[in-house]
Scaffold this motif. Structure first.
Motif, short mmCIF file in Angstrom:
data_model
loop_
_atom_site.label_atom_id
_atom_site.label_comp_id
_atom_site.label_asym_id
_atom_site.label_seq_id
_atom_site.Cartn_x
_atom_site.Cartn_y
_atom_site.Cartn_z
N TRP A 9 -6.55 10.48 -12.37
CA TRP A 9 -7.00 11.90 -12.49
C TRP A 9 -8.38 12.19 -12.89
CZ3 TRP A 9 -3.91 14.84 -10.01
CH2 TRP A 9 -2.53 14.04 -9.56
N LEU A 10 -9.23 12.97 -12.22
CA LEU A 10 -10.63 13.32 -12.75
C LEU A 10 -10.53 14.41 -13.57
CD1 LEU A 10 -12.27 13.05 -9.12
CD2 LEU A 10 -12.08 11.37 -11.00
N PRO A 11 -11.53 14.60 -14.31
CA PRO A 11 -11.38 15.81 -15.46
C PRO A 11 -11.36 17.33 -15.00
CG PRO A 11 -13.26 14.25 -15.83
CD PRO A 11 -12.77 14.11 -14.48
N ASP A 12 -11.50 17.42 -13.72
CA ASP A 12 -11.39 18.80 -13.20
C ASP A 12 -9.83 19.07 -12.41
OD1 ASP A 12 -11.59 17.31 -10.99
OD2 ASP A 12 -12.91 18.60 -9.68
N GLY A 13 -9.02 18.00 -12.72
CA GLY A 13 -7.51 17.97 -12.07
C GLY A 13 -7.56 17.27 -10.65
N ALA A 14 -8.84 16.96 -10.20
CA ALA A 14 -8.49 16.20 -8.84
C ALA A 14 -7.79 14.89 -8.69
CB ALA A 14 -9.89 15.92 -8.46
N MET A 67 -6.59 21.69 -23.14
CA MET A 67 -6.20 22.02 -21.96
C MET A 67 -5.06 22.81 -22.10
SD MET A 67 -4.67 19.77 -18.78
CE MET A 67 -6.26 18.45 -19.02
N GLU A 68 -4.88 24.38 -21.40
CA GLU A 68 -4.09 25.15 -21.90
C GLU A 68 -2.98 25.23 -20.86
OE1 GLU A 68 -5.66 28.96 -21.78
OE2 GLU A 68 -7.20 28.45 -23.59
N ASN A 69 -1.78 25.58 -21.13
CA ASN A 69 -0.46 25.84 -20.09
C ASN A 69 -0.92 27.00 -19.14
OD1 ASN A 69 1.04 23.71 -20.88
ND2 ASN A 69 2.05 24.94 -22.63
N GLY A 70 0.07 27.40 -18.35
CA GLY A 70 -0.25 28.11 -17.15
C GLY A 70 -0.71 29.53 -17.38
N GLY A 71 -0.23 30.19 -18.40
CA GLY A 71 -0.40 31.53 -18.46
C GLY A 71 0.24 32.25 -17.54
N GLY A 72 0.77 33.64 -17.83
CA GLY A 72 1.27 34.63 -17.20
C GLY A 72 0.77 34.81 -15.84
N GLU A 73 -0.72 35.17 -15.84
CA GLU A 73 -1.48 35.36 -14.69
C GLU A 73 -1.28 34.12 -13.83
OE1 GLU A 73 -5.22 36.86 -15.45
OE2 GLU A 73 -4.56 38.94 -16.53
N PHE A 74 -1.54 33.10 -14.21
CA PHE A 74 -1.71 32.03 -13.32
C PHE A 74 -0.34 31.62 -12.80
CE2 PHE A 74 -1.46 27.35 -12.59
CZ PHE A 74 -2.23 27.29 -11.46
N THR A 75 0.89 31.90 -13.66
CA THR A 75 2.41 31.60 -13.04
C THR A 75 2.37 32.73 -12.13
OG1 THR A 75 2.97 30.93 -15.21
CG2 THR A 75 4.61 31.58 -13.85
N HIS A 134 -3.07 21.89 -14.63
CA HIS A 134 -4.33 21.85 -14.40
C HIS A 134 -4.52 21.15 -13.14
CE1 HIS A 134 -8.25 20.79 -15.42
NE2 HIS A 134 -8.40 19.53 -15.50
N VAL A 135 -3.50 20.26 -12.61
CA VAL A 135 -3.40 19.84 -11.15
C VAL A 135 -3.26 21.01 -10.26
CG1 VAL A 135 -2.38 18.34 -9.74
CG2 VAL A 135 -2.79 17.49 -12.04
#
Length: 345
Positions: free
Chosen positions: A252-257, A1-9, A291-292
């Motif tokens: 928490w479900l695998p997709d972050g739900a 699982m990756e952190n946010g990343g610049g684009e996502f932030t 992820h959430v």
């Protein structure tokens, strides 16, 4: 699982800005899942059961009948405190000061029927007051917590912190948040001693409060960390670890739900997402917080500028709830954006 990343932030920041602008345009006023008793019709309700049923009718209904029932958008002290925490806008603290009750605390503008008690409109309570004090302290403004001290109660040699002055009900998230605010080891120990073997807590001490849900468990876990940070007392670390492991595994479900209850998934609630982000950040799980947030943006964001309330198995409740949904997500997203920028994610 990756952190946010610049684009996502950057995406988070754009969503946060639109959310803030939408709610500011509403003057921070809005509907609430629990505001049903402000309806003029509610005066005709004969008692506790009827008040609970009327409140739940509005809370659970994906169709918003509030205008038809004479329920108006309101200014809520918790909403103002959360937006102050999420924006740093000093004008919101000035507004918050005007909402303080004569008792020295803060409350909800609507009457609400708990399983254990009824609180009339503007009854000062722990969670509203705690968030208001926290907003002032974050901004460097003095704010006494004397009202919270008055909520401490003792019985049979134990102390805990009540929701409201008028009821001795034992609610663990309330007690633990209050204990963290005051640095009260005795009160924190009250709830730690009642942690279940699997790491969970019942919502409260009464027979009709025996359920375990996502966001109240998150409140407990954050309170444990805040208590340790403010007091330097690490004696509850094991309780925090067991509680976090349980919450992380169960809710928490695998997709972050987010699952709502320990034994039932639906409804998927935006408040669980907000508290999930805050809890994961508190425990150093930034990647899971992102992820959430990704799930929330994909599944709960409305392009008009707010977050939906809940997704059911078959229906989605798209009502905009200013306190429950928007204010909590504003604070959670701001903390996540700050964390991502600090780590250059």
């Amino acid at each position: 699982m990756e952190n946010g990343g610049g684009e996502f932030t950057e995406e988070l920041r754009a969503v946060w800005q639109r959310l803030h602008e939408f709610c500011s345009a509403c003057d921070w006023r809005g509907y609430d899942p629990y505001d049903g008793l402000t309806s003029p019709w509610a005066r005709l309700l004969p008692g506790k059961t009827a008040r609970q049923a009327w409140t739940q009718f509005h809370r659970r209904n994906p169709i918003n009948f509030r205008r038809l029932c004479g329920i108006e958008p309101q200014l809520n002290s918790t909403t103002v405190a959360l937006f102050a925490l999420g924006s740093g806008d000093a004008r919101l603290l000035d507004l918050l000061a005007k909402l303080r009750t004569p008792e020295g605390g803060w409350g909800y503008p609507f009457g609400w029927q708990q399983r254990a008690f009824y609180a009339p409109p503007n009854t000062p309570n722990l969670i509203c007051t705690m968030l208001a004090v926290k907003a002032h302290r974050q901004a460097g403004r003095p704010c006494d917590a004397g009202f919270v001290e008055r909520l401490v109660i003792e019985r049979d040699g134990e102390r805990w912190i009540r929701y409201i002055l008028q009821s001795p009900a034992q609610v663990h998230n309330i007690n633990m948040m209050g204990a963290a605010l005051l640095g009260r080891r005795d009160c924190m120990e009250f709830s730690v001693k009642r942690q279940r073997p699997d790491g969970s807590w019942w919502y409260g001490g009464a027979e009709n409060q025996r359920w375990v849900d996502n966001f109240h468990t998150g409140y407990n876990l954050v309170a444990l960390r805040e208590y340790q940070r403010s007091t330097g007392d690490s004696s509850f670390d094991e309780s925090a670890r067991r509680g976090f492991d349980y919450w992380d595994k169960v809710f928490w479900l695998p997709d972050g739900a987010p699952r709502y209850y320990h034994n039932r998934t639906y409804p998927l609630d935006i408040h669980c997402c907000a508290q999930g982000i805050l809890t994961y950040l508190e425990y150093g799980e930034q990647a899971k917080a992102n992820h959430v947030a990704r799930w929330a943006l994909k599944n709960m964001w409305d392009e008009r500028g707010f977050f939906w309330y809940q997704r059911g198995q078959f229906l989605t409740n798209r009502i905009c709830y200013m306190r429950w949904s928007e204010a909590w997500m504003c604070w959670a997203l701001k903390k996540l954006i700050d964390a991502n920028e600090t780590t250059n994610c």
